[in-house]
Design a protein around this motif. Structure first.
Motif, short mmCIF file in Angstrom:
data_model
loop_
_atom_site.label_atom_id
_atom_site.label_comp_id
_atom_site.label_asym_id
_atom_site.label_seq_id
_atom_site.Cartn_x
_atom_site.Cartn_y
_atom_site.Cartn_z
N ARG A 133 16.07 -17.29 -6.22
CA ARG A 133 15.78 -16.42 -6.86
C ARG A 133 16.70 -15.33 -7.49
O ARG A 133 17.43 -14.89 -6.41
CB ARG A 133 14.44 -15.74 -6.11
CG ARG A 133 13.87 -14.59 -7.17
CD ARG A 133 12.62 -13.93 -6.37
NE ARG A 133 11.93 -13.17 -7.43
CZ ARG A 133 10.81 -13.43 -7.72
NH1 ARG A 133 10.15 -14.66 -7.42
NH2 ARG A 133 9.82 -12.78 -8.49
N ARG A 134 16.96 -15.09 -8.59
CA ARG A 134 17.80 -14.07 -9.05
C ARG A 134 17.37 -12.87 -9.11
O ARG A 134 16.16 -12.39 -9.27
CB ARG A 134 17.97 -14.44 -10.68
CG ARG A 134 19.18 -13.51 -11.22
CD ARG A 134 19.20 -14.05 -12.66
NE ARG A 134 20.10 -13.25 -13.62
CZ ARG A 134 20.41 -13.42 -14.91
NH1 ARG A 134 19.70 -14.28 -15.60
NH2 ARG A 134 21.32 -12.72 -15.35
N VAL A 135 18.05 -12.00 -8.21
CA VAL A 135 17.64 -10.52 -7.80
C VAL A 135 18.39 -9.43 -8.61
O VAL A 135 19.53 -9.46 -8.50
CB VAL A 135 17.55 -10.44 -6.42
CG1 VAL A 135 17.19 -9.02 -5.85
CG2 VAL A 135 16.79 -11.47 -5.62
N ARG A 136 17.62 -8.69 -9.32
CA ARG A 136 18.42 -7.71 -10.02
C ARG A 136 18.16 -6.30 -9.12
O ARG A 136 16.97 -5.56 -9.33
CB ARG A 136 17.77 -7.39 -11.50
CG ARG A 136 18.20 -8.52 -12.29
CD ARG A 136 17.68 -8.36 -13.89
NE ARG A 136 18.24 -9.52 -14.68
CZ ARG A 136 17.33 -10.58 -14.82
NH1 ARG A 136 16.40 -10.73 -14.28
NH2 ARG A 136 18.02 -11.44 -15.78
N ILE A 137 18.86 -6.11 -8.27
CA ILE A 137 18.55 -5.09 -7.12
C ILE A 137 18.33 -3.85 -7.83
O ILE A 137 17.71 -2.95 -7.58
CB ILE A 137 19.97 -4.96 -6.49
CG1 ILE A 137 19.91 -6.34 -5.59
CG2 ILE A 137 19.61 -3.80 -5.34
CD1 ILE A 137 21.10 -6.39 -4.53
N GLY A 138 19.30 -3.45 -9.05
CA GLY A 138 19.15 -2.08 -9.61
C GLY A 138 17.75 -2.03 -10.35
O GLY A 138 17.59 -0.73 -10.74
N ALA A 139 17.15 -3.04 -10.77
CA ALA A 139 16.05 -3.06 -11.60
C ALA A 139 14.65 -3.08 -10.68
O ALA A 139 13.61 -2.89 -11.25
CB ALA A 139 16.09 -4.20 -12.42
N THR A 140 14.97 -2.84 -9.30
CA THR A 140 13.84 -2.88 -8.45
C THR A 140 13.15 -1.38 -8.61
O THR A 140 13.76 -0.47 -8.29
CB THR A 140 14.15 -2.99 -7.06
OG1 THR A 140 14.93 -4.38 -6.80
CG2 THR A 140 13.06 -3.30 -5.95
N PRO A 141 11.68 -1.42 -8.74
CA PRO A 141 11.16 0.01 -8.62
C PRO A 141 11.29 0.58 -7.33
O PRO A 141 11.24 0.01 -6.46
CB PRO A 141 9.70 -0.49 -9.01
CG PRO A 141 9.72 -1.85 -9.62
CD PRO A 141 10.86 -2.60 -9.07
N THR A 142 11.49 1.83 -7.51
CA THR A 142 11.75 2.77 -6.28
C THR A 142 10.33 2.99 -5.57
O THR A 142 10.34 3.25 -4.44
CB THR A 142 12.19 4.16 -6.69
OG1 THR A 142 11.31 4.86 -7.70
CG2 THR A 142 13.40 3.90 -7.35
N THR A 143 8.89 2.78 -6.08
CA THR A 143 7.84 3.04 -5.71
C THR A 143 7.33 1.81 -5.07
O THR A 143 7.25 0.84 -5.91
CB THR A 143 7.05 3.71 -6.59
OG1 THR A 143 7.47 5.03 -6.94
CG2 THR A 143 5.65 3.95 -5.83
N VAL A 144 6.99 1.63 -3.63
CA VAL A 144 6.49 0.44 -3.19
C VAL A 144 4.98 0.52 -3.25
O VAL A 144 4.40 1.52 -2.85
CB VAL A 144 7.04 0.34 -1.72
CG1 VAL A 144 6.28 -0.78 -1.01
CG2 VAL A 144 8.41 0.18 -1.68
#
Length: 371
Positions: A133-144
């Motif tokens: 899976r390609r993971v765009r770490i910077g694009a991860t929402p900050t709210t879980v």
């Protein structure tokens, strides 16, 4: 007796086929156990070199990919290496492993190494099925997303690192399954899993995959280290050693029984093949007595034989006495020569010490005493 021996041979043939029938499944069982043991030893060696619980085939695939892409293995972890069931919820490990399913074995590829990894995957024969899976770490929402008190998300922990925020969000977003004791708890939750491993994915779709036991640690891959898995492999190898030794002992016992029966059969066949003349003791003794009688008669008819035999014994005695006398004379001669040699050496030493030669009379006596 002949009938008994023939029955024994027929019975031996039948029991041999029965023993062969017993031997085949035992040999097959031992071969299977030996192969399983060899596979476990290979797995143990591979897993011991790493801290991962992921299948050795996938670990080898990642190793090949990273070597081709020129990136360290820990740059592209499997999701299961970064997720562990909390100790206080260890009884839920089996059900959680089932719910997380394919995610556990999914390779997480950060955006910055994605091009190199994608090219390496395309160029390498992996020998396994790989999902990454390609993971765009910077694009991860900050709210879980929020999860319920019974959610499996609250029963696991995530390893710290650059991928941790993405994993937390992904778990809460996709795997918010309530952990309920039985299927009766399904009514209260949109998604849930029971202790027995039945999974409710939605109002309509349910699943229970019992191709392996819910508590089969061999199938578990979550965890930050693999000591538990290594211990399980060691235990299984020890169990197989006991199985192999037991089966080998039974096979050896069958071999010994075969050898014993073969000896009996050879003896029985020898008896069956023998003629009466070969085993007639009375006739054999009579033949020996007849030969002894003819020998005695010949001696009586030839009295000169006794005289010649006596002369031969006397000649042998004289020969032995002469041989003993010769050995005694040889010994005396050796002693005499040794004494003479020692005396000559003493005289020579005395001449050296005195600077003079021996008197003529002494020298003459020495010369005349030489043998």
């Amino acid at each position: 007796m002949r009938g008994q021996l023939e029955d024994q041979l027929r019975q031996a043939s039948t029991t041999h086929e029965e023993r062969f029938g017993d031997r085949y499944p035992l040999a097959e069982r031992r071969g299977t156990a030996q192969k399983e043991r060899a596979d476990l030893i290979t797995d143990r060696e591979i897993i011991a070199r790493r801290r991962s619980n992921i299948d050795p085939g996938l670990l080898r695939a990642r190793e090949s990919i990273c070597s081709a892409a020129g990136v360290p293995d820990d740059t592209v972890p499997f999701a299961g290496e970064l997720i562990a069931v909390r100790d206080e919820h260890s009884e839920w490990t089996g059900p959680i492993e089932r719910v997380l399913g394919g995610l556990r074995r999914t390779l997480l590829v950060p955006e910055e190494v994605y091009p190199a990894v994608a090219a390496a995957v395309d160029a390498t024969h992996l020998g396994a099925r790989l999902v990454y899976r390609r993971v765009r770490i910077g694009a991860t929402p900050t709210t879980v997303p929020k999860t319920g008190a019974l959610s499996l998300v609250r029963r696991v922990e995530v390893s710290d690192g650059p991928l941790a925020p993405w994993i937390h969000h992904h778990l809460a977003d996709r795997y918010d399954y309530a952990c309920v004791d039985t299927a009766a708890g399904f009514a209260d939750h949109a998604r849930a899993v029971t202790r027995a491993g039945q999974v409710k994915h939605s109002t309509e779709r349910h699943e229970k995959d019992d191709r392996s036991r819910i508590d089969d640690r061999r199938r578990w891959v979550l965890g930050f280290d693999n000591e538990t898995k290594l211990e399980d492999i060691r235990r299984r190898i020890a169990d197989l050693d006991v199985t192999i030794a037991g089966v080998t002992s039974r096979l050896d016992a069958l071999d010994r029984e075969d050898q014993r029966i073969a000896r009996q059969n050879r003896a029985a066949q020898t008896i069956l093949d023998a003629q009466w003349a070969d085993v007639d003791v009375s006739a054999a003794q009579a033949a020996v007595d007849a030969v002894d009688g003819r020998l005695d008669s010949w001696r009586q008819d030839n009295p000169e034989h006794s005289a010649v035999s006596a002369d031969l014994e006397l000649a042998k005695k004289a020969e032995n006495e002469a041989d003993a006398a010769r050995r005694q004379a040889d010994t005396a001669l050796t002693v005499h020569r040794t004494a003479l040699t020692e005396l000559e050496a003493r005289i020579a030493q005395a001449e050296l010490d005195a600077g003079e030669t021996a008197p003529d009379a002494v020298a003459a006596r020495l010369t005349s005493s030489r043998p």
